[in-house]
Design an enzyme around this catalytic site. Sequence first.
Site, PDB file in Angstrom:
ATOM      1  N   ASP A 123       5.910   2.717   1.769  1.00 17.43           N
ATOM      2  CA  ASP A 123       4.909   1.543   1.846  1.00 17.43           C
ATOM      3  C   ASP A 123       4.251   2.069   3.250  1.00 17.43           C
ATOM      4  O   ASP A 123       5.036   2.384   4.450  1.00 17.43           O
ATOM      5  CB  ASP A 123       5.765   0.133   2.274  1.00 17.43           C
ATOM      6  N   HIS A 124       2.931   2.330   3.134  1.00 18.15           N
ATOM      7  CA  HIS A 124       2.239   3.238   4.234  1.00 18.15           C
ATOM      8  C   HIS A 124       2.193   2.190   5.606  1.00 18.15           C
ATOM      9  O   HIS A 124       1.950   2.611   6.643  1.00 18.15           O
ATOM     10  CB  HIS A 124       1.053   3.683   3.828  1.00 18.15           C
ATOM     11  N   ARG A 125       2.432   0.857   5.444  1.00 17.36           N
ATOM     12  CA  ARG A 125       2.451  -0.014   6.490  1.00 17.36           C
ATOM     13  C   ARG A 125       3.590   0.331   7.746  1.00 17.36           C
ATOM     14  O   ARG A 125       3.611   0.256   8.708  1.00 17.36           O
ATOM     15  CB  ARG A 125       2.652  -1.315   6.045  1.00 17.36           C
TER      16      ARG A 125
ATOM     17  N   PRO B 276       0.856  -1.269  -0.028  1.00 17.77           N
ATOM     18  CA  PRO B 276       0.009  -0.218  -0.019  1.00 17.77           C
ATOM     19  C   PRO B 276       0.879   1.211   0.044  1.00 17.77           C
ATOM     20  O   PRO B 276       1.347   1.972   0.924  1.00 17.77           O
ATOM     21  CB  PRO B 276      -0.953  -0.106   1.213  1.00 17.77           C
TER      22      PRO B 276
END
Length: 450
Positions: free
Chosen positions: A422-424, A248
């Site tokens: 990566d938004h995680r 994501p």
Amino acid sequence: MSQVIEVKVPDIGNYTNVPVIDVCVQPGDAVKIDSPLVTLESEKATMDVPSPAAGIVREIKVKLGDRISEGHVVAVIESSASAAGDGPSPSAGNSTAERARSLDASPSQPTGARSAQAAAPARPEAPRSTSAPTSSLSVPPLYPGGSAFTLGAHAHASPSVRFYARELGVDMGKVRPTGPKDRILKEDVTVFVKSVMSSGGGSGGTGLDLLPWPRIDFQKFGPVETKPLSKIKKISGQNLLRNWVMIPAVTYHDEADITELEAFRVEMNKENENSGVKITMLSFLLKACEIALKKYPEFNSSIDGENLVLKHYYHIGFAADTPQGLVVPVVKNVDQKSISEIATEAGALAKKARDGKLTPAEMSGACFTVSSLGGIGGTAFSPIVNAPEVAILGVSKSAMKPVWNGKEFAPRLILPMSLSADHRVIDGALATHFNVFVAQLLSDVRRLVL
Ligand code: CAO
């Protein structure tokens, strides 16, 4: 009571002289209804000619490479209700001929042409023969070009691969082929099953239950030419797809004022004209990113299950455009190298990449990637994070822009930066801090060389 049946090539649309690419059975083999006997390959699809009845193969009338058309006898089967255990039940009162004929109207379809038959026009009844010792039963039509022909049927694959896919309940239309001429290999089916399993299943709401890839006969619209994808494109394509689907990522855009940096670079290159070393913009970018990775360690990490692995080494990959496709050589230990050393090493790696001579070791171990399209053009783009890394910095072409300095507009050389993260692991605030810091480093060359 047994009956001898000549199995003929069914209606296969407008195709004639279609080559036999596989003979799936031998005399003496027991077959069930729908067992593939031979496989034909037209320009558009492979088609199995299935057995219309359960029984024993008495003769094979074709061999590999034969070119045959509708009506050609491919095999002789001695049918027997009990031969394969799935013939018509005596209580149903159907003869084998009736059972075979009933295939025309029933949803049970021949291997390799399931929906084709649904779309096929009703065909005349197959000749019924209960008294004659030999009958000539053809199987229902196989229409590779039919509008309702499924992708699974379109897919090129050998009968053993089709069998393997059927056993696993895999829709062949969803499998990405990697064999020659888009042929689906057994490994492709395995890869598909693994990807479905690791993504949590196909239709339970957690996995990707995508529509099959559209297959278009482009020649209907105009002349076309088909070329195989290069090996690099095939491999990088698989990686890019996984990364695009599984990460994501958000892209954060910013700008760096590189007016002084570029002037310094040009000056250095002029001074060292005869040294053979060209200081590139890329080398400054790699250095700036290494310093920023130290300041923001989350950017130098990888997700490992429920853990975050933070790395204490600084290897940075850079995207290199080559005639064969995109590759990513890695400059190791950027923190231990000067800008001129980085420039020399990146230049040598880029040359090796273009010559197709990079070793796997030279393409592995990256913590972060820089993708520079600045030598070509562009104003912004969204680079795809290269798993298991968590971020990638893309840069586009720098341009002179009027910038307000508090008193007036001054011409400044502005470098567009596009950071995908990566938004995680990295949220928007952190990503923007990283971008701002890299821009500061690039706009003040002293910070870079210190
Ligand atoms: N803005 C303006 N000009 C730039 C620039 C930028 N951001 N970056 C480089 N340039 C200029 C350089 O100054 C150089 O000009 P001079 O010869 O006058 O000095 C010219 O463009 C060519 O640069 P280069 O490409 O030789 O050197 P580089 O270090 O900038 O790039 C490499 C090396 C390997 C990154 C590049 O050759 C390349 O392959 N780029 C494509 C990467 C790519 O495809 N990324 C996309 C991945 S996603 O599909």
